[in-house]
Motif scaffolding. Structure first.
Motif, mmCIF file in Angstrom:
data_model
loop_
_atom_site.group_PDB
_atom_site.id
_atom_site.type_symbol
_atom_site.label_atom_id
_atom_site.label_comp_id
_atom_site.label_asym_id
_atom_site.label_seq_id
_atom_site.Cartn_x
_atom_site.Cartn_y
_atom_site.Cartn_z
ATOM 1 N N MET A 136 -0.811 0.086 -4.164
ATOM 2 C CA MET A 136 0.017 0.697 -5.206
ATOM 3 C C MET A 136 -0.542 0.347 -6.576
ATOM 4 O O MET A 136 -1.001 -0.789 -6.793
ATOM 5 C CB MET A 136 1.453 0.174 -5.118
ATOM 6 C CG MET A 136 2.220 0.685 -3.925
ATOM 7 S SD MET A 136 3.930 0.061 -3.973
ATOM 8 C CE MET A 136 4.590 0.835 -2.516
ATOM 9 N N GLU A 170 -5.062 6.306 1.689
ATOM 10 C CA GLU A 170 -4.246 5.099 1.619
ATOM 11 C C GLU A 170 -4.902 4.130 0.639
ATOM 12 O O GLU A 170 -6.114 3.901 0.684
ATOM 13 C CB GLU A 170 -4.114 4.435 2.997
ATOM 14 C CG GLU A 170 -3.142 3.263 2.969
ATOM 15 C CD GLU A 170 -2.929 2.635 4.347
ATOM 16 O OE1 GLU A 170 -3.602 3.057 5.300
ATOM 17 O OE2 GLU A 170 -2.099 1.710 4.452
ATOM 18 N N THR A 216 0.833 -1.205 0.000
ATOM 19 C CA THR A 216 0.000 0.000 0.000
ATOM 20 C C THR A 216 0.869 1.257 0.000
ATOM 21 O O THR A 216 2.034 1.237 0.388
ATOM 22 C CB THR A 216 -0.906 0.045 1.239
ATOM 23 O OG1 THR A 216 -0.090 0.023 2.398
ATOM 24 C CG2 THR A 216 -1.865 -1.129 1.240
ATOM 25 N N ILE A 217 0.255 2.310 -0.442
ATOM 26 C CA ILE A 217 0.909 3.619 -0.399
ATOM 27 C C ILE A 217 -0.052 4.605 0.249
ATOM 28 O O ILE A 217 -1.258 4.589 -0.039
ATOM 29 C CB ILE A 217 1.359 4.079 -1.812
ATOM 30 C CG1 ILE A 217 2.117 5.402 -1.722
ATOM 31 C CG2 ILE A 217 0.188 4.153 -2.795
ATOM 32 C CD1 ILE A 217 2.880 5.747 -3.000
ATOM 33 N N MET A 218 0.484 5.408 1.143
ATOM 34 C CA MET A 218 -0.343 6.384 1.854
ATOM 35 C C MET A 218 0.108 7.788 1.444
ATOM 36 O O MET A 218 1.300 8.066 1.390
ATOM 37 C CB MET A 218 -0.184 6.190 3.362
ATOM 38 C CG MET A 218 -1.084 7.073 4.205
ATOM 39 S SD MET A 218 -0.302 8.633 4.611
ATOM 40 C CE MET A 218 0.736 8.132 5.976
ATOM 41 N N PHE A 219 -0.855 8.637 1.140
ATOM 42 C CA PHE A 219 -0.556 10.019 0.774
ATOM 43 C C PHE A 219 -1.044 10.932 1.900
ATOM 44 O O PHE A 219 -2.219 10.884 2.264
ATOM 45 C CB PHE A 219 -1.259 10.412 -0.539
ATOM 46 C CG PHE A 219 -0.779 9.615 -1.716
ATOM 47 C CD1 PHE A 219 0.296 10.067 -2.481
ATOM 48 C CD2 PHE A 219 -1.391 8.412 -2.060
ATOM 49 C CE1 PHE A 219 0.741 9.328 -3.572
ATOM 50 C CE2 PHE A 219 -0.950 7.684 -3.148
ATOM 51 C CZ PHE A 219 0.118 8.131 -3.909
ATOM 52 N N HIS A 220 -0.142 11.711 2.428
ATOM 53 C CA HIS A 220 -0.503 12.659 3.488
ATOM 54 C C HIS A 220 -0.211 14.063 2.981
ATOM 55 O O HIS A 220 0.946 14.446 2.808
ATOM 56 C CB HIS A 220 0.309 12.364 4.761
ATOM 57 C CG HIS A 220 -0.072 13.250 5.914
ATOM 58 N ND1 HIS A 220 0.617 13.272 7.099
ATOM 59 C CD2 HIS A 220 -1.091 14.138 6.074
ATOM 60 C CE1 HIS A 220 0.056 14.144 7.917
ATOM 61 N NE2 HIS A 220 -0.975 14.689 7.307
ATOM 62 N N ASN A 221 -1.281 14.820 2.723
ATOM 63 C CA ASN A 221 -1.131 16.217 2.350
ATOM 64 C C ASN A 221 -1.123 17.033 3.644
ATOM 65 O O ASN A 221 -2.157 17.173 4.302
ATOM 66 C CB ASN A 221 -2.291 16.651 1.441
ATOM 67 C CG ASN A 221 -2.102 18.078 0.938
ATOM 68 O OD1 ASN A 221 -1.504 18.909 1.610
ATOM 69 N ND2 ASN A 221 -2.613 18.348 -0.248
ATOM 70 N N THR A 222 0.042 17.534 3.994
ATOM 71 C CA THR A 222 0.149 18.196 5.295
ATOM 72 C C THR A 222 -0.492 19.582 5.302
ATOM 73 O O THR A 222 -0.720 20.151 6.361
ATOM 74 C CB THR A 222 1.634 18.322 5.717
ATOM 75 O OG1 THR A 222 2.310 19.132 4.747
ATOM 76 C CG2 THR A 222 2.289 16.958 5.802
ATOM 77 N N GLU A 223 -0.775 20.114 4.120
ATOM 78 C CA GLU A 223 -1.445 21.419 4.082
ATOM 79 C C GLU A 223 -2.930 21.283 4.415
ATOM 80 O O GLU A 223 -3.510 22.112 5.102
ATOM 81 C CB GLU A 223 -1.280 22.047 2.694
ATOM 82 C CG GLU A 223 0.117 22.592 2.447
ATOM 83 C CD GLU A 223 0.175 23.353 1.136
ATOM 84 O OE1 GLU A 223 0.020 24.580 1.182
ATOM 85 O OE2 GLU A 223 0.362 22.724 0.076
#
Lengths: 292, 73
Positions: free
Chosen positions: B21, B18, B5-12
């Motif tokens: 892939m 998640e 799996t790949i997790m994307f965290h947009n900190t803005e």
């Protein structure tokens, strides 16, 4: 024959008493008369000796004009306390033998700084910003890959803290990659040492990612977690982005490893993404701070 | 078998997504892992070869490693 009268005879005939008054003493009405001047003190009039000194502490002597002038000249060259008007005023030089008053800053926290444009050469100014940390993100690692988007504008560096990063199975390796860039733009070297293994130095190499550590795992032969930090320098300056990563692996069975990774990122843009991935599933927490 | 799996965290926005892939991401991940695994194997093989050479030399000299260290100290 009549004797001529002398001048003395005339005075003798005219003066029949001498009476002394302060500061004179003595006197009389006949015979030899003595008249003296008493010494002057702070409580009585009298004769006073001159003293040509600016160091004497006498209370019975009088100063000469010369010593008075010396004292005057010294006082005339001194800084007058009347120059100060209020709390916080500073006396500063504005030219040769010239003193000016610099009033205190009206804003708390201001610092004195040099400014040749000012008459005094100094001014109060806000301290330059720098060094402060701002927490930009807290990311809980999960799965195999974690893509963290960052907004670095306004920051010079990033500080990345790794807290207890675990791999879900043995022989795990932990990697980083900037800007999801899979080109060979991560130029890095690594020094590492783990228990049971010889120390190892990886010469700098161009890769699509950089290795932060290996030997993570769950059994006692591997290190169960890593903690450490990474500095990413000049994140908006594409020609000078560099990074340095220091992590310590450990577990409860006396296994430990030390990894020091450093290098440059040959970037075409500012750092806006950090991808952290593993050969196995990851857990743990990553904090990213912006550094001004 | 479940894909990594790949997790994307947009900190803005603090948005977190998640997912598994995709093919491209999986290929890149496999390539990364294979490269480092090969490198680790190579390092391991080099270390083992060095140890073997060292042992052979000590054997030829008829001394132990500790004795060799003593001689060189």
């Amino acid at each position: 024959m009549t004797k001529a009268r002398t001048l003395a005879d005339n005075f003798a005939a005219d003066i029949n008493a001498i009476t002394a008054s302060t500061p004179l003493t003595g006197g009389g009405t006949s015979g030899t008369v003595t008249v003296s001047i008493q010494d002057g003190t702070t409580s009585q009039k009298g004769a006073v000796q001159l003293e040509d000194s600016t160091a004497s502490t006498s209370t019975t002597k009088a100063s000469t004009p010369n010593s008075v002038k010396s004292a005057y000249d010294l006082a005339n060259g001194a800084i007058a306390k009347s120059l100060v008007d209020a709390k916080g005023d500073l006396l500063v030089g504005s030219a040769n033998d010239t003193v000016s008053r610099l009033t205190v800053a009206s804003t708390a926290g201001y610092l004195l700084s040099v400014d040749s444009a000012e008459s005094t050469g100094l001014k109060w100014a806000a301290p330059a910003s720098g060094g402060s940390l701002t927490l930009l993100s807290t990311t809980t690692l999960t799965g195999t890959s974690n893509s963290i988007t960052i907004a670095p504008t306004g920051y010079v560096n990033l500080l990345v803290l790794f807290r207890e990063v675990h791999a879900a199975s043995n022989n795990g390796t932990f990697f980083g990659r900037f800007n999801a860039d899979t080109g060979s733009n991560h130029i890095y070297g690594q020094w590492r040492k783990y228990m049971g293994g010889a120390g190892d130095f990886q010469v700098p190499q161009n890769q699509s990612s950089f290795e932060i550590t290996n030997q993570l795992g769950t059994s006692s032969a591997y290190q169960s977690a890593l903690s450490g930090s990474m500095d990413v320098f000049r994140v908006t300056d594409t020609s000078k982005i560099a990074f340095e990563c220091r992590v310590l692996n450990f577990n409860d069975s006396s296994q430990a490893g030390w990894y020091h990774t450093y290098g440059n990122y040959n970037a075409s843009a500012a750092i806006t993404n950090l991808t952290l991935f593993g050969s196995q599933n990851l857990s743990g927490t990553v904090y990213i701070y912006g550094v001004k | 078998m479940t894909k990594p799996t790949i997790m994307f965290h947009n900190t803005e926005t603090n948005e977190i997504v998640e997912r598994e892939m995709n093919a491209e991401e999986l290929a890149q991940w496999e390539s990364d892992i294979a490269y480092y695994a090969a490198k680790a194997e190579l390092a391991k093989a080099e270390a083992e070869a060095k140890a073997t050479q060292k042992a052979a030399l000590l054997d030829k000299l008829g001394i132990t490693e500790d004795e060799a260290k003593l001689l060189l100290s």
